[in-house]
Motif scaffolding. Structure first.
Motif, PDB file in Angstrom:
ATOM      1  N   HIS A 361      13.575 -39.302   2.956  1.00  0.00           N
ATOM      2  CA  HIS A 361      12.475 -39.945   3.561  1.00  0.00           C
ATOM      3  C   HIS A 361      11.928 -40.931   2.355  1.00  0.00           C
ATOM      4  CE1 HIS A 361       7.981 -40.397   4.844  1.00  0.00           C
ATOM      5  NE2 HIS A 361       8.783 -41.455   5.389  1.00  0.00           N
ATOM      6  N   ILE A 364      14.060 -44.159   1.617  1.00  0.00           N
ATOM      7  CA  ILE A 364      13.556 -45.043   2.924  1.00  0.00           C
ATOM      8  C   ILE A 364      12.481 -45.855   2.390  1.00  0.00           C
ATOM      9  CG2 ILE A 364      13.482 -45.901   5.022  1.00  0.00           C
ATOM     10  CD1 ILE A 364      16.372 -44.887   3.984  1.00  0.00           C
ATOM     11  N   SER A 422      12.524 -42.056   9.996  1.00  0.00           N
ATOM     12  CA  SER A 422      13.671 -41.881   8.914  1.00  0.00           C
ATOM     13  C   SER A 422      14.515 -40.805   9.183  1.00  0.00           C
ATOM     14  CB  SER A 422      13.289 -41.968   7.375  1.00  0.00           C
ATOM     15  OG  SER A 422      12.311 -43.203   7.279  1.00  0.00           O
TER      16      SER A 422
END
Length: 431
Positions: A361, A364, A422
């Motif tokens: 996560h 991203i 995500s």
């Protein structure tokens, strides 16, 4: 010593950048100056040279030049034109339809080429003349092209996510690839919403209706190009081959497809390879320089000191994430994506994991931040390329880009504080 080293490292780095020294050279010089504080001159030079070589001595790193080559083959092989036609089928009946076609084209071509600059250049050259014929303002068409160009950096295959995987200690590339899909699509969707609102305000019309026979032909014509993503990403996620092997397959597929389309000849291959070497050389020089920078930080204990300093301000996860986002947004305005990922991941990842963030996560989140920087002055490469292709001044297109910036920052906050956006696909596929 840590404080002195930090001052020398970052102060010398920013001074060199201020005098327009290339970023890779600035990183190398500032790193060597800092090493000289703690090591003799001969040991410093040997250590620096060894670290720069070992920094790219990694099998996974081979995926980067291969994906670059695949992207250039596609850019020269008529694939961009077919993806634009496919995008017309999807969004051709919306107000500002040509801008929406540009945005979807950037999402498709950017994901396949792995380059926001290539997407902005390819889509801009195709779509800008068409939009001008329809009476669109140059600034409107340029802003839609520029704002949507980085979407493909989030949608796999993405060299940026490969670099993050390496520097984060081996975060799963397959998981990162799957995690990038929804945020990348949301980036493009956000741009389309803004383009729609601006088109309604300025009274732009829709494109002519495409007949069903033409729609079917355009879809079938684009399927071989789209199938590349299915082969590469599907194979990586299924564990059939590694990211590097997938990149090699992408090169072979793109070469065969381009020859079938007869968009370039075998005699063009030397120039394509030359362009690949030039782009790869720049990327790898940045990676070697950043590897040296990371070594210096680990020698001096800077990542731990910076992490402790930030955590001493607050341990509230929301405030920490907001603070890191602000810092990354600022960094992205003056630093290229690759060195920013290499330098700041070791600093911020321990903070992120300490407050419970998943490394996938957070990868991203970093990528989304730096993609915004990719379209932001003073260094945003996609911004300058997009403005150049549209033949507009930077200062005039910036005014039209402001609504995109606001919308994308809102979307960044959504992705930051809703991890499942995500992580949904990686969890779904058990990655």
């Amino acid at each position: 010593m840590t404080i002195i080293a930090g001052i020398v490292l970052f102060l010398s780095f920013f001074i060199l950048l201020f005098f327009s020294i290339p970023i890779a050279i600035s990183i190398i010089i500032s790193s060597i100056l800092t090493l000289l504080l703690i090591l003799p001159f001969d040991v410093t030079i040997i250590t620096a040279a060894q670290r720069m070589v070992t920094g790219i001595d990694n099998f996974t790193m081979l995926a980067i030049p291969l994906f670059v080559l695949a992207g250039i083959l596609m850019n020269n092989g008529g694939i961009a034109f077919r993806l634009v036609n496919f995008a017309k089928v999807l969004v051709g009946r919306m107000p500002g339809s040509l801008a929406h076609t540009n945005i979807v084209g950037n999402m498709l071509f950017g994901s396949i080429s792995g380059s926001s600059v290539a997407a902005a250049a390819a889509m801009g050259r195709i779509m800008t003349p068409l939009q001008q014929k329809q009476g669109y303002r140059k600034e409107y068409s340029a802003a839609a092209n520029i704002a949507s160009a980085p979407a493909g950096l989030l949608i796999p295959p993405s060299s940026m996510l490969i670099v993050y995987s390496l520097v984060s200690g081996g975060t799963s590339i397959a998981a990162l690839f799957m995690a990038g899909y929804i945020p990348g699509i949301l980036w493009g969707t956000t741009c389309m919403i803004v383009a729609y609102i601006l088109a309604k305000k300025e009274g732009y019309s829709v494109s002519e209706k495409i007949g069903w026979k033409d729609r079917l032909f355009l879809i079938l014509d684009a399927i071989p190009s789209l199938f590349l993503v299915i082969i590469v990403i599907g194979g990586i996620v299924a564990g059939v081959f590694t990211a590097t092997e997938g990149a090699a397959i992408a090169v072979l597929y793109a070469l065969i497809l381009s020859l079938i389309y007869k968009s370039f000849k075998l005699k063009d291959i030397p120039n394509i390879l030359k362009e690949t070497v030039e782009i790869t050389g720049m990327i790898l020089l940045l990676i070697t320089a950043s590897a040296l920078f990371s070594l210096v930080m680990s020698y001096t204990g800077l990542p731990e000191a910076i992490s402790n300093g930030i955590l001493s301000l607050t341990e509230n996860p929301i405030l920490l994430l907001l603070l890191m986002n602000i810092i990354l947004l600022v960094i992205g305005t003056f630093m290229d994506i690759t060195p920013a990922v290499l330098i700041f991941t070791p600093i911020f990842l321990p903070i992120a994991t300490s407050v419970g963030l998943d490394p996938v996560h957070f990868g991203i989140v970093i990528a989304f931040n730096l993609c915004i920087g990719n379209i932001t002055p003073p260094v945003g490469s996609a911004l300058f390329v997009g403005a150049s292709v549209a033949n507009v001044k930077i200062e005039s297109v910036i005014r039209t880009l402001v609504p995109y910036f606001i919308a994308l920052i809102i979307m960044l906050l959504v992705i930051t504080f809703i991890p499942q956006i995500s992580l949904f696909l990686p969890n779904l596929f058990g990655l």
